[in-house]
Write a protein that holds these residues in place. Structure first.
Motif, PDB file in Angstrom:
ATOM      1  N   LEU A 198       9.162  -5.481  21.072  1.00 57.89           N
ATOM      2  CA  LEU A 198       8.868  -4.243  20.344  1.00 57.89           C
ATOM      3  C   LEU A 198      10.120  -3.640  19.711  1.00 57.89           C
ATOM      4  N   ASP A 199      11.236  -3.720  20.424  1.00 54.86           N
ATOM      5  CA  ASP A 199      12.469  -3.096  19.934  1.00 54.86           C
ATOM      6  C   ASP A 199      13.161  -3.917  18.855  1.00 54.86           C
ATOM      7  N   TYR A 232      12.506  -6.739  13.104  1.00 56.40           N
ATOM      8  CA  TYR A 232      13.119  -7.850  12.365  1.00 56.40           C
ATOM      9  C   TYR A 232      12.085  -8.546  11.481  1.00 56.40           C
ATOM     10  N   ALA A 233      10.897  -8.768  12.027  1.00 58.36           N
ATOM     11  CA  ALA A 233       9.845  -9.430  11.253  1.00 58.36           C
ATOM     12  C   ALA A 233       9.392  -8.561  10.084  1.00 58.36           C
ATOM     13  N   LEU A 234       9.272  -7.250  10.320  1.00 56.80           N
ATOM     14  CA  LEU A 234       8.832  -6.354   9.254  1.00 56.80           C
ATOM     15  C   LEU A 234       9.849  -6.270   8.125  1.00 56.80           C
ATOM     16  N   ALA A 235      11.124  -6.478   8.442  1.00 59.05           N
ATOM     17  CA  ALA A 235      12.176  -6.396   7.427  1.00 59.05           C
ATOM     18  C   ALA A 235      12.402  -7.716   6.700  1.00 59.05           C
ATOM     19  N   ALA A 284       4.975 -12.760   9.286  1.00 52.30           N
ATOM     20  CA  ALA A 284       3.660 -12.324   9.768  1.00 52.30           C
ATOM     21  C   ALA A 284       2.997 -13.412  10.600  1.00 52.30           C
ATOM     22  N   CYS A 285       2.719 -14.540   9.966  1.00 60.34           N
ATOM     23  CA  CYS A 285       2.019 -15.612  10.678  1.00 60.34           C
ATOM     24  C   CYS A 285       2.868 -16.185  11.804  1.00 60.34           C
TER      25      CYS A 285
END
Length: 208
Positions: free
Chosen positions: A40-41, A46-49, A57-58
């Protein structure tokens, strides 16, 4: 005498093995909590950026969902994190469903009705998988934040040391509604409750 020694060795071996196994069991809980916090932290931001949305995403959703979910056997279900991982995993199956929907349109345009029928079945299959994943997101949202649409507002607080609770909560609501639409595309084969939209709608920012 030799039989006694052999039995003693067997007892020692069993005792050592049991001790090692119990030690591993004791390690699972802190590992589960640590992985939950770290994902979560660090992993989710990192994935969203990432500029590679397909991989972020996948890749993140498909890679983490089963690993994180398995820790629900030794700790409380990490529902907040699973909301994120199953949401991103649902993007993969939805993309495949859209691919087959487009093929159906092309087949019909070219007069290939038999092929269109097969591709429509494939599209419905992937819509069903998407609905299953998104319905699980909704159920995890209920588990993490409380019943939606009840007399009391759901609890959105910084429970696990992150500032993402509000985003995760709204994501769970929106994805739950999307799951209902996916289920309709799949001939309601999953059985996503029809009242999800009525419960979630007033709590979404766009509902006014």
């Amino acid at each position: 005498m030799q039989n006694s020694i052999r039995r003693a060795r067997q007892l020692v071996f069993v005792s050592v093995a049991a001790g090692l196994m119990s030690g591993c069991g004791l390690a699972y809980k802190p590992v589960g909590h640590t992985l939950n916090h770290y994902a979560l932290d660090e992993v989710v931001p990192y994935a969203l950026a990432s500029d590679d949305l397909d991989q972020s995403a996948c890749g993140t959703g498909m890679g983490l969902s089963r690993l994180v979910g398995s820790f629900s056997r030794v700790i409380d279900r990490p529902a907040r994190l699973l909301i994120v991982t199953n949401t991103t995993a649902s993007f993969c199956s939805e993309a495949r469903a859209q691919k087959y929907h487009l093929l159906v349109q092309r087949n019909l345009y070219n007069g290939q009705t038999d092929v269109a029928r097969d591709n429509r079945i494939s599209a419905q299959r992937w819509e069903r998988i998407t609905a299953l994943r998104r319905y699980q997101v909704y159920r995890d949202t209920v588990q993490a934040f409380g019943e939606i649409g009840g007399a009391q507002c759901s609890t959105v607080r910084d429970e696990i040391g992150t500032d993402q609770d509000a985003l995760v909560y709204l994501t769970g609501l929106l994805v739950g509604v999307q799951g209902l639409l996916n289920d309709i595309q799949a001939n309601s084969s999953v059985g996503v409750p029809q009242n999800i939209a009525a419960k979630a709608g007033p709590r979404l920012p766009l509902s006014g």
